[in-house]
Design an enzyme around this catalytic site. Structure first.
Site, PDB file in Angstrom:
ATOM      1  CB  THR A   3      -2.151   0.964  -6.803  1.00  0.00           C
ATOM      2  OG1 THR A   3      -2.206  -0.134  -6.745  1.00  0.00           O
ATOM      3  CG2 THR A   3      -3.095   1.916  -7.542  1.00  0.00           C
ATOM      4  CG  ASN A  26      -0.772   2.537  -2.557  1.00  0.00           C
ATOM      5  OD1 ASN A  26      -0.589   3.053  -3.310  1.00  0.00           O
ATOM      6  ND2 ASN A  26      -1.243   0.925  -2.636  1.00  0.00           N
ATOM      7  CG  HIS A  37      -3.600  -7.825  -4.225  1.00  0.00           C
ATOM      8  ND1 HIS A  37      -2.168  -7.811  -3.584  1.00  0.00           N
ATOM      9  CD2 HIS A  37      -3.727  -6.696  -4.725  1.00  0.00           C
ATOM     10  CE1 HIS A  37      -1.601  -6.470  -3.707  1.00  0.00           C
ATOM     11  NE2 HIS A  37      -2.545  -5.949  -4.494  1.00  0.00           N
ATOM     12  CG  ASP A  56      -0.814   0.065 -11.124  1.00  0.00           C
ATOM     13  OD1 ASP A  56      -0.449  -1.052 -11.460  1.00  0.00           O
ATOM     14  OD2 ASP A  56      -1.278   0.000  -9.849  1.00  0.00           O
ATOM     15  CE  LYS A  94      -6.496  -1.338  -6.881  1.00  0.00           C
ATOM     16  NZ  LYS A  94      -5.102  -1.568  -6.743  1.00  0.00           N
ATOM     17  NE  ARG A 147      -4.056   2.522  -4.451  1.00  0.00           N
ATOM     18  CZ  ARG A 147      -5.157   1.705  -3.702  1.00  0.00           C
ATOM     19  NH1 ARG A 147      -6.271   2.251  -3.092  1.00  0.00           N
ATOM     20  NH2 ARG A 147      -5.052   0.614  -3.542  1.00  0.00           N
TER      21      ARG A 147
HETATM   22 ZN   LIG Z   1      -2.112  -4.057  -5.595  1.00  0.00          ZN
END
Ligand SMILES: [Zn+2]
Length: 549
Positions: free
Chosen positions: A74, A95, A291, A332, A156, A158
């Site tokens: 990501t 990450n 996920h 991403d 998120k 980030r």
């Molecule tokens: Zn992911």
């Protein structure tokens, strides 16, 4: 979505303006990143889209877009979208990475934190853009037009940070219970409190299942999962009251994100002033769904159906306000399905990783063999960047590096191992991203001082999760199911075509710059302007032929 939208925006009148083919630059650029939206998913679901995603796909579509680097996560992925640069220039190699010289007791560093803030750790961190080494599109716009606003909304932190950088007007991200910001001294728009209140009330209630279309129902089939997870594959996101994890891994999170984005458009009057604005929207639910349930079950089908509808609702708000806008959409990174379902679909090599490949377990084994002290190796997983314990003597570090490279290479699930030295000696590739070798992909996400002492690449179709009690599927590999992402450009009133030539997410910045007449000096970014989308000044990538780049 409709409920959230009504709360977050003033009277929502769905009277779409009849768009004419525009001859002047748009006043608002909307850049969507759909987290974990692989080009495989886009190709599969494109015929099913009816609403927002269908409208955007009526523009110019690069179905073979690439997050071209090896570290398909990501943070690196979002760092390429609005900087025009690969992670080898943005500095966002993963990450998380390891910093053994930083002086903090927690040597792990989160990509979007400032680890110099006392009392923080990589899990209890201070959100910051300090690791992003290059300017963002919003920052370039604000330097050129002082009245331009740069805004991000995301599931998120980030993603929001990497799409905006240091000079940003508003940046809001979901932190588990509400949308928050890291910006200090910036007045909170009223709509944020409003959206948070509506979402909190929604979260406090149990939720029944979303309606699954016949297409989605046909995908419903329970699949047993190895490693501790319940079976997945037939689910429509019914959840208990206050189950924030289930809220996040469902269409509800993106609905909330889009509602807040629409509210900010209204309250800030984005796209309504003389200077152009940019709004980055990162939609994270597809990643959490991938996920939690894998990518080929009923769950992902329902998620993408709802996302199509909710993006349509958001675009209808822009239309009803008479905003002159243009859209870019990408991801991403991609993703792969769970190995248990891939095997049923005929991918016989699909398997879960041998837990003995984790950096921790491999490190202890080698330390014992070599008669060394300590833990030997540091790393987040069983693949990607792995670091040698720098408290060992230089001689022992070299012995351990040689032994670790040999041990990983000898394992039947490992495709390749590259040392930092080998990657650093590889030139950044100039060919189209579909032609890059594995070490060239690794080079594009290599940054000295942050990258590991060596990099492990698992074989294709290996899922690097053995214990499935939390997540069952993931991404992060240099294989095309994780690298290939759609790249779409659309403006109301304009239609385009689908290109099969490859494009790179670093091409988005120079292309959008050309769309709004922002000069980006040649060579200042890795990407090239896409001539199928904008009136590029050199250097550019032509619509059908891609030269050396
Ligand atoms: Zn992911």
């Amino acid at each position: 979505m409709r409920k959230f939208l009504l709360a977050a925006t003033a009277a929502f009148a769905a009277t779409a303006s009849t768009a004419q083919t525009p001859t002047h630059p748009p006043k608002l650029l909307v850049v969507f990143s759909i987290d974990q939206f692989s080009a495989d998913l886009f190709d599969e679901y494109r015929p099913q889209f009816r609403d927002g995603l269908a409208r955007i796909a009526s523009g110019t579509v690069f179905r073979n877009g690439y997050q071209s680097h090896a570290a398909t996560e990501t943070c690196p992925g979002h760092s390429t979208i609005l900087t025009g640069d690969h992670p080898s220039r943005t500095g966002i190699i993963a990450n998380f990475w390891i910093d053994q010289k930083g002086g903090r007791s927690d040597v792990t560093v989160y990509c979007a934190e400032d680890e110099k803030v006392p009392g923080t750790s990589s899990t209890a961190y201070k959100v910051s853009p300090v690791h992003l080494m290059v300017p963002t599109f919003g920052e370039l716009m604000k330097a050129r037009w002082p009245g331009s606003r740069s805004v991000a909304v995301s599931g998120k932190d980030r993603a929001a940070v990497m799409m905006t950088g240091r000079n940003v007007d508003q940046r809001w991200y979901w932190t588990g219970q509400k949308f928050e910001t890291d910006l200090i001294g910036v007045a909170m728009p009223q709509v944020v409190g409003k959206a948070n209140a509506v979402i909190a009330a929604e979260l406090a209630q149990p939720r029944g299942p979303f309606v699954a279309s016949a297409f989605c129902q046909a995908k419903a089939r329970g699949i047993p999962v190895e490693g501790g997870s319940k079976p997945v594959g037939a689910g429509q996101f019914a959840r208990n009251a206050e189950d924030a994890n289930a809220f996040r891994a469902s269409p509800e999170l993106d609905a909330g994100t889009l509602a807040l984005a629409a509210g900010l458009v209204d309250e800030m009057r984005l796209g309504k002033r003389a200077d152009p604005d940019v709004l980055a929207i990162s939609l994270s639910a597809t990643d959490y769904v991938g996920h939690t349930y894998g990518t080929e079950g009923e769950e992902m089908c329902v998620q993408l159906t709802e996302l199509d509808r909710d993006i349509g609702g958001f675009l209808a708000v822009l239309d009803s306000r008479g905003i002159d806008y243009a859209v870019a959409l990408t991801a991403d990174h991609g993703g792969q399905d769970i190995p248990e379902r891939k095997r049923l679909a005929g991918v016989t090599a699909a398997a879960r990783v041998d837990p003995g490949l984790s950096a921790g377990r491999m490190g202890l084994k080698l330390v014992n063999q070599l008669g060394l002290k300590g833990f030997g190796l540091l790393g987040e997983s069983s693949f990607g960047d792995i670091y040698i314990d720098h408290t060992l003597s230089a001689r022992d570090q070299n012995r351990l590096l040689d032994a670790a490279v040999a041990a990983y290479k000898a394992h039947p699930q490992v495709e390749a191992v590259f040392t930092a030295k080998q990657i650093a000696a590889t030139p950044l590739p100039t060919t189209p991203p579909d032609q890059w070798s594995l070490i060239e992909r690794a080079r594009a996400s290599y940054y000295p001082g942050r990258s590991g002492d060596f990099l492990v690449i698992l074989k294709r179709d290996i899922t690097p999760i053995a214990d499935t009690s939390r997540y069952i599927a993931t991404h992060g590999s240099p294989w095309d199911y994780d690298r290939r992402v759609p790249i779409l450009f659309w403006r109301p009133g304009q239609t385009g075509s689908t290109a099969n030539v490859s494009a790179d997410t670093v091409d988005i910045l120079p292309t959008l710059a050309a769309v709004i007449g922002l000069n980006v000096p040649a060579g200042s970014v890795d990407g090239r302007c896409l001539a199928a989308v904008a009136a590029c000044t050199a250097p550019s990538v032509q619509g059908t032929e891609r030269g050396k780049r």
